[in-house]
Design a protein around this motif. Structure first.
Motif, short mmCIF file in Angstrom:
data_model
loop_
_atom_site.label_atom_id
_atom_site.label_comp_id
_atom_site.label_asym_id
_atom_site.label_seq_id
_atom_site.Cartn_x
_atom_site.Cartn_y
_atom_site.Cartn_z
N ARG A 14 9.43 -47.57 41.66
CA ARG A 14 9.83 -46.17 41.67
C ARG A 14 8.64 -45.30 41.29
N ARG A 15 7.71 -45.88 40.56
CA ARG A 15 6.39 -45.27 40.33
C ARG A 15 5.36 -46.22 40.93
N ARG A 16 4.64 -45.76 41.91
CA ARG A 16 3.80 -46.64 42.71
C ARG A 16 2.34 -46.58 42.29
N GLU A 19 -0.09 -43.43 41.22
CA GLU A 19 0.63 -42.25 40.71
C GLU A 19 0.15 -41.92 39.30
N THR A 20 -0.10 -40.64 39.05
CA THR A 20 -0.58 -40.19 37.75
C THR A 20 0.55 -40.12 36.73
N LEU A 21 0.25 -40.56 35.52
CA LEU A 21 1.17 -40.43 34.39
C LEU A 21 0.55 -39.44 33.41
N HIS A 53 -7.41 -42.93 34.95
CA HIS A 53 -7.71 -42.30 36.23
C HIS A 53 -9.19 -41.95 36.28
N ARG A 60 -2.96 -43.57 35.34
CA ARG A 60 -2.22 -43.70 36.59
C ARG A 60 -1.66 -45.11 36.67
N TYR A 210 -2.00 -52.33 47.36
CA TYR A 210 -1.28 -52.47 46.09
C TYR A 210 -1.84 -53.58 45.20
N ARG A 221 -6.39 -42.29 46.53
CA ARG A 221 -5.12 -41.93 47.16
C ARG A 221 -5.37 -41.03 48.35
#
Length: 221
Positions: A14-16, A19-21, A53, A60, A210, A221
Motif C-alpha cells: 500500500r506504500r510502494r 514513496e516518501t515518508l 531519500h 522513503r 522493486y 522515481r
C-alpha cells in the motif's frame, strides 16, 4: 502502533518503493508528535524497510534488498521445519480440525479474490502451527525476520494473483501432521518455503525496479 501500521502498509505494497515518508504529514495523520513518528521510521530503517531519500531530507520506502532474502529464508525454514515436526508428534484431533478450518478460510479468500484476507489467513495458519507444536514463540521470532520475504509474497500475489498452490501445500502439511509423519511434514514445509525463491526470480524479471543489489544505482522515481 505507528510502526506496526506503516510496516503493514509497506509489506502489503500500500506504500510502494520510492514513496516518501515525511514526518510532518505522518504526525498529523496519526495525531502524534514528530519524535514519535521519527522513532517509528527509525525502527523501519533498522528492518531495511525504509531508507534515506538521496534528494532531500526525509525517508522513503526502500526496495527489497536481494542480499537479505537468502539468510531470512534459511532462518525461517530452520524454525518452521522444526515447528511442523513437533506439531506432527503432538497435534490433538481438535487442533487438526482447527488447521483444516484455517485452510478452508484460505480457500474462501481465494474464491473471493481477497488478497489481504488470504495473507491474513496464511499468517494465522503458520501461527497456529507454532501453537500446535507447543512453541508459539517460534512464530514471533519468524515474524521478526521475514518482513522482506513477506513483501515478495505480497508482490507475487499482486502480480500473479495465484493463491491455489500455497493452499494445496498447506493442505498437504495438515495431512502429514494428522498422519503423525514428522519427516514428511518437515520435507513439505521446506519445499513450501523454498517455493518463494522461484517467485522472487520471476518477480525480478517482471518488476525489477522493486529490488536492489548493494551495487545498484540509486532508485529514482
Amino acid at each position: 502502533m505507528i510502526h506496526r501500521d506503516l510496516r503493514n502498509a509497506i509489506v502489503a505494497f500500500r506504500r510502494r518503493p520510492g514513496e516518501t515518508l515525511a514526518e510532518r504529514p505522518l504526525a498529523e495523520a496519526y495525531g502524534a508528535s514528530r519524535p514519535k513518528v521519527r522513532q517509528a521510521i527509525n525502527r523501519l530503517a533498522d528492518e531495511q524497510l525504509v531508507e534515506r531519500h538521496p534528494h532531500h531530507q526525509g525517508m522513503r520506502v526502500a526496495r527489497i534488498p536481494l542480499r537479505a532474502l537468502p539468510e531470512a529464508g534459511e532462518m525461517r525454514k530452520a524454525l518452521e521445519t522444526r515447528v511442523v515436526r513437533y506439531a506432527a508428534r503432538r497435534a490433538t484431533p481438535d487442533q487438526i480440525a482447527r488447521l483444516r478450518a484455517s485452510v478452508e478460510r484460505q480457500r474462501v479468500c481465494e474464491t473471493a479474490g481477497d488478497i489481504d484476507g488470504f495473507h491474513a489467513a496464511d499468517e494465522a495458519f503458520h501461527a497456529l502451527l507454532s501453537e500446535v507444536a507447543g512453541h508459539p514463540g517460534f512464530w514471533d521470532t519468524v515474524g521478526r525476520i521475514k518482513a522482506q520475504i513477506d513483501r515478495c509474497r505480497r508482490l507475487g500475489l499482486l502480480v500473479f494473483g495465484s493463491m491455489g498452490p500455497a493452499i494445496e501445500e498447506h493442505d498437504a502439511l495438515v495431512a502429514a501432521i494428522a498422519a503423525r509423519e514428522p519427516d514428511r511434514a518437515a520435507a513439505l514445509m521446506a519445499s513450501h518455503l523454498d517455493g518463494v525463491a522461484g517467485t522472487i526470480a520471476t518477480l525480478r524479471r517482471v518488476v525489477p525496479c522493486y529490488f536492489y543489489e548493494p551495487d545498484d544505482p540509486p532508485f529514482s522515481r
